[in-house]
Design a protein around this motif. Structure first.
Motif, PDB file in Angstrom:
ATOM      1  N   LEU A 204      -5.535   2.726  -2.861  1.00 33.55           N
ATOM      2  CA  LEU A 204      -5.339   4.014  -2.189  1.00 33.55           C
ATOM      3  C   LEU A 204      -5.186   5.138  -3.213  1.00 33.55           C
ATOM      4  N   LEU A 205      -4.363   4.909  -4.215  1.00 35.77           N
ATOM      5  CA  LEU A 205      -4.128   5.942  -5.223  1.00 35.77           C
ATOM      6  C   LEU A 205      -5.395   6.256  -6.008  1.00 35.77           C
ATOM      7  N   ARG A 206      -6.203   5.247  -6.305  1.00 34.92           N
ATOM      8  CA  ARG A 206      -7.468   5.477  -7.015  1.00 34.92           C
ATOM      9  C   ARG A 206      -8.391   6.395  -6.223  1.00 34.92           C
ATOM     10  N   HIS A 207      -8.270   6.335  -4.896  1.00 29.63           N
ATOM     11  CA  HIS A 207      -9.099   7.166  -4.041  1.00 29.63           C
ATOM     12  C   HIS A 207      -8.408   8.468  -3.640  1.00 29.63           C
ATOM     13  N   GLY A 208      -7.319   8.784  -4.309  1.00 30.39           N
ATOM     14  CA  GLY A 208      -6.629  10.032  -4.052  1.00 30.39           C
ATOM     15  C   GLY A 208      -5.853  10.064  -2.750  1.00 30.39           C
ATOM     16  N   ILE A 209      -5.486   8.874  -2.239  1.00 23.53           N
ATOM     17  CA  ILE A 209      -4.752   8.786  -0.976  1.00 23.53           C
ATOM     18  C   ILE A 209      -3.321   8.338  -1.260  1.00 23.53           C
ATOM     19  N   ARG A 210      -2.371   9.165  -0.882  1.00 17.38           N
ATOM     20  CA  ARG A 210      -0.968   8.820  -1.096  1.00 17.38           C
ATOM     21  C   ARG A 210      -0.523   7.810  -0.039  1.00 17.38           C
ATOM     22  N   PRO A 211       0.112   6.691  -0.443  1.00 15.34           N
ATOM     23  CA  PRO A 211       0.580   5.703   0.544  1.00 15.34           C
ATOM     24  C   PRO A 211       1.667   6.287   1.442  1.00 15.34           C
ATOM     25  N   ALA A 212       1.569   5.987   2.726  1.00 13.70           N
ATOM     26  CA  ALA A 212       2.573   6.442   3.687  1.00 13.70           C
ATOM     27  C   ALA A 212       3.376   5.296   4.267  1.00 13.70           C
ATOM     28  N   VAL A 213       2.717   4.162   4.589  1.00 17.69           N
ATOM     29  CA  VAL A 213       3.448   3.133   5.328  1.00 17.69           C
ATOM     30  C   VAL A 213       2.784   1.768   5.185  1.00 17.69           C
ATOM     31  N   LEU A 214       3.601   0.759   5.046  1.00 13.95           N
ATOM     32  CA  LEU A 214       3.214  -0.643   5.211  1.00 13.95           C
ATOM     33  C   LEU A 214       3.614  -1.029   6.618  1.00 13.95           C
ATOM     34  N   MET A 215       2.636  -1.386   7.442  1.00  8.27           N
ATOM     35  CA  MET A 215       2.858  -1.689   8.851  1.00  8.27           C
ATOM     36  C   MET A 215       2.565  -3.162   9.082  1.00  8.27           C
ATOM     37  N   VAL A 216       3.579  -3.957   9.427  1.00 10.58           N
ATOM     38  CA  VAL A 216       3.345  -5.380   9.674  1.00 10.58           C
ATOM     39  C   VAL A 216       4.085  -5.856  10.917  1.00 10.58           C
ATOM     40  N   ASP A 217       3.419  -6.696  11.670  1.00  9.69           N
ATOM     41  CA  ASP A 217       4.063  -7.534  12.680  1.00  9.69           C
ATOM     42  C   ASP A 217       4.857  -8.568  11.884  1.00  9.69           C
ATOM     43  N   THR A 218       6.157  -8.628  12.094  1.00 10.03           N
ATOM     44  CA  THR A 218       7.010  -9.379  11.172  1.00 10.03           C
ATOM     45  C   THR A 218       6.894 -10.893  11.298  1.00 10.03           C
ATOM     46  N   VAL A 219       6.076 -11.394  12.242  1.00 10.73           N
ATOM     47  CA  VAL A 219       5.727 -12.816  12.227  1.00 10.73           C
ATOM     48  C   VAL A 219       4.219 -13.008  12.047  1.00 10.73           C
ATOM     49  N   PHE A 220       3.496 -11.909  11.834  1.00 11.95           N
ATOM     50  CA  PHE A 220       2.060 -11.953  11.541  1.00 11.95           C
ATOM     51  C   PHE A 220       1.310 -12.757  12.603  1.00 11.95           C
ATOM     52  N   SER A 221       1.606 -12.451  13.873  1.00 15.86           N
ATOM     53  CA  SER A 221       1.098 -13.285  14.957  1.00 15.86           C
ATOM     54  C   SER A 221      -0.415 -13.218  15.100  1.00 15.86           C
ATOM     55  N   SER A 222      -1.017 -12.039  14.991  1.00 22.03           N
ATOM     56  CA  SER A 222      -2.460 -11.948  15.146  1.00 22.03           C
ATOM     57  C   SER A 222      -3.210 -12.559  13.974  1.00 22.03           C
ATOM     58  N   ALA A 239       7.602  -2.898  -2.940  1.00 25.57           N
ATOM     59  CA  ALA A 239       6.401  -2.307  -3.533  1.00 25.57           C
ATOM     60  C   ALA A 239       6.008  -1.017  -2.826  1.00 25.57           C
ATOM     61  N   ILE A 240       6.011  -1.013  -1.494  1.00 23.38           N
ATOM     62  CA  ILE A 240       5.611   0.204  -0.782  1.00 23.38           C
ATOM     63  C   ILE A 240       6.633   1.309  -1.005  1.00 23.38           C
ATOM     64  N   ARG A 241       7.895   0.961  -1.102  1.00 25.65           N
ATOM     65  CA  ARG A 241       8.914   1.997  -1.325  1.00 25.65           C
ATOM     66  C   ARG A 241       8.822   2.574  -2.734  1.00 25.65           C
ATOM     67  N   ARG A 242       8.491   1.752  -3.717  1.00 24.43           N
ATOM     68  CA  ARG A 242       8.298   2.284  -5.076  1.00 24.43           C
ATOM     69  C   ARG A 242       7.161   3.304  -5.096  1.00 24.43           C
ATOM     70  N   ALA A 243       6.201   3.098  -4.224  1.00 25.10           N
ATOM     71  CA  ALA A 243       5.051   4.007  -4.163  1.00 25.10           C
ATOM     72  C   ALA A 243       5.316   5.225  -3.290  1.00 25.10           C
ATOM     73  N   GLY A 244       6.535   5.364  -2.772  1.00 23.87           N
ATOM     74  CA  GLY A 244       6.880   6.517  -1.955  1.00 23.87           C
ATOM     75  C   GLY A 244       6.586   6.347  -0.484  1.00 23.87           C
ATOM     76  N   GLY A 245       6.199   5.130  -0.063  1.00 23.15           N
ATOM     77  CA  GLY A 245       5.885   4.885   1.333  1.00 23.15           C
ATOM     78  C   GLY A 245       7.041   4.255   2.085  1.00 23.15           C
ATOM     79  N   LEU A 246       6.824   4.006   3.362  1.00 21.53           N
ATOM     80  CA  LEU A 246       7.834   3.451   4.253  1.00 21.53           C
ATOM     81  C   LEU A 246       7.405   2.076   4.756  1.00 21.53           C
ATOM     82  N   PHE A 247       8.369   1.346   5.285  1.00 25.66           N
ATOM     83  CA  PHE A 247       8.117   0.034   5.882  1.00 25.66           C
ATOM     84  C   PHE A 247       8.354   0.117   7.379  1.00 25.66           C
ATOM     85  N   LEU A 248       7.288  -0.143   8.157  1.00 24.14           N
ATOM     86  CA  LEU A 248       7.376  -0.203   9.612  1.00 24.14           C
ATOM     87  C   LEU A 248       7.300  -1.652  10.050  1.00 24.14           C
TER      88      LEU A 248
END
Length: 435
Positions: A204-222, A239-248
């Motif tokens: 994302l950073l290489r493409h000039g996109i700032r990370p906003a959020v890591l979004m996961v189903d917490t049992v990865f059902s799908s 890792a996502i928080r070090r990059a300035g993003g959030l965890f959903l």
């Protein structure tokens, strides 16, 4: 990577439909259009539900081993009474003062870590995740989203663009990066998954996109259901928080006690999310959902925009959701999920030892998955045959995973050991017939 729609979706022309159901399928396609899908080669026509059972017009019972919508059982009398009682008194939009939504918010938030102290109500999990994306962008200034490769998070335009499992007709957004699911077969699960997340951040950073959020189903059902080892998600969150993003944490599928050990799937991992989305099981079929957030996450959004939802958190929704929470508490359904789920899993593992078509069994509480294999390789067609064979035996499940070879077993929380025995008996019948 090939992305396919749900593997056992009904294809017109298949199955031995009677005249009544054939006419309904034709009418459905004519009225609702081509995007809707039905389960099973021979679709099931349902008219009534009670507890863990669903009934067709002829009175045939089907064991529901799939629904987390009716999480405390179909037509639970306490939930129905709460819904009807409130509807008979007041049913309006949400921009008036009403004590019901506040009482429910207090009761719900008591189940979360203290850092998560606000809740915003919606009607669906899709809306909750859509709102989460808006908050994440406002809080971080970024737009980049990281999901897993077969994730499903909803159907709004923004959320569908973060849901690879919807199929090739729904392209991922240019700001979205999909990482492999944490299968745990390539060394240390935590380190490997965190490495994939870090790689997505770097891209994302290489493409000039700032990370906003890591979004996961917490049992990865799908993705095929990955719950172990406990704690593996924490390094990816770091890792996502070090990059300035959030965890959903998307708790629409694992939330409200399903895993048996805690109310929320994220609790297995020792990481407190920045946002938690809730949905289907929250209202036992009534459309109520929500987003639980840290105050600092919503602060920037709240200073610049207003949020309201005409029906999200209305008086009927709050009364219904409160009844669901009370039933989970009073009937000990989280403990039941742990107890019955352990018996159920042991039975599935026993069948897997006896039948080569079944591979690894995974899960937590009353959320279980079984790989279907042929000569050690994923067998999508075999999984579809088992799903459809069980339907003919009066048991309803589905299949999941990017290859469509994983049996997805997710019954209402009132499921009993006797129900598990019924399921195992029917599955063994189908395995013997297929073998």
């Amino acid at each position: 990577m090939t992305r396919d729609p749900m593997p056992n979706a009904f294809v017109p022309g298949q199955g031995a439909l009677g005249p009544r159901e054939a006419a309904m399928v034709e009418r459905r396609q004519r009225l609702l259009g081509p995007a809707y899908r039905l389960f099973y080669e021979t679709p099931v026509h349902l008219v009534r539900g009670e507890g863990v059972w669903l009934y067709d017009p002829d009175g045939r019972a089907y064991l529901d081993t799939y629904n987390n919508v009716a999480s405390v059982g179909h037509a639970h009398p306490r939930v129905v009474a709460a819904m009807a009682g409130q509807a008979a008194v007041l049913a309006t939009h949400t921009r008036y003062l009403h004590d019901g939504v506040l009482a429910y918010a207090e009761r719900l938030l008591a189940y979360f870590p203290a850092a998560l102290s606000h809740v915003m109500f919606t009607c669906t999990g899709s809306e909750a995740n859509d709102l989460a994306l808006r908050l994440a962008r406002a809080a971080t200034g970024g737009t980049g989203v990281i999901v897993t490769r077969n994730a499903y998070h909803g159907v709004t335009a923004d959320v569908a663009a973060c849901s690879p499992s919807l199929g090739v007709g729904v392209p991922l957004g240019p700001h979205v990066r999909a990482v492999p699911a944490p299968e745990g077969r390539a060394g240390d699960t935590a380190a490997v998954f965190a490495g994939h997340v870090q790689g997505a951040i770097d891209d994302l950073l290489r493409h000039g996109i700032r990370p906003a959020v890591l979004m996961v189903d917490t049992v990865f059902s799908s993705d095929g259901l990955y719950t172990d080892p406990a704690g593996f998600l924490a390094p990816a969150v770091e890792a996502i928080r070090r990059a300035g993003g959030l965890f959903l944490a998307d708790e629409v599928q694992p939330g409200f006690g399903r895993t048996g050990a805690a109310m929320w799937g994220f609790a297995r991992h020792g990481a407190v999310p920045d946002m938690v989305s809730l949905g289907k099981p929250m209202g036992n079929g009534y459309p109520v959902a929500g987003l639980v957030v840290r105050p600092e996450v919503v602060a920037e959004f709240g200073s610049r925009a207003r949020y309201f939802n005409t029906f999200g958190g209305n008086a009927v929704a709050a009364a219904t959701a409160m009844a669901v929470l009370e039933v989970i508490e009073d009937e000990g359904l989280m403990a039941n999920a742990a107890r019955t789920g352990a018996v159920f899993r042991a039975g599935l593992e026993g069948l897997a030892r006896d039948h080569g078509a079944l591979g690894e069994v995974r899960g937590a509480g009353l959320f279980l998955a079984v790989d279907v294999e042929r000569e050690g390789l994923p067998d999508r067609e075999g999984a579809a045959r088992l799903v459809n064979g069980l339907r003919e035996e009066g048991v309803l499940i589905s299949a999941t995973g990017p290859l469509g070879h994983v049996l997805k077993i997710r019954p209402p929380l009132v499921f009993s050991e006797a129900n598990a025995t019924f399921f195992l008996d029917r599955l063994e019948r189908v395995l013997r017939r297929e073998g």
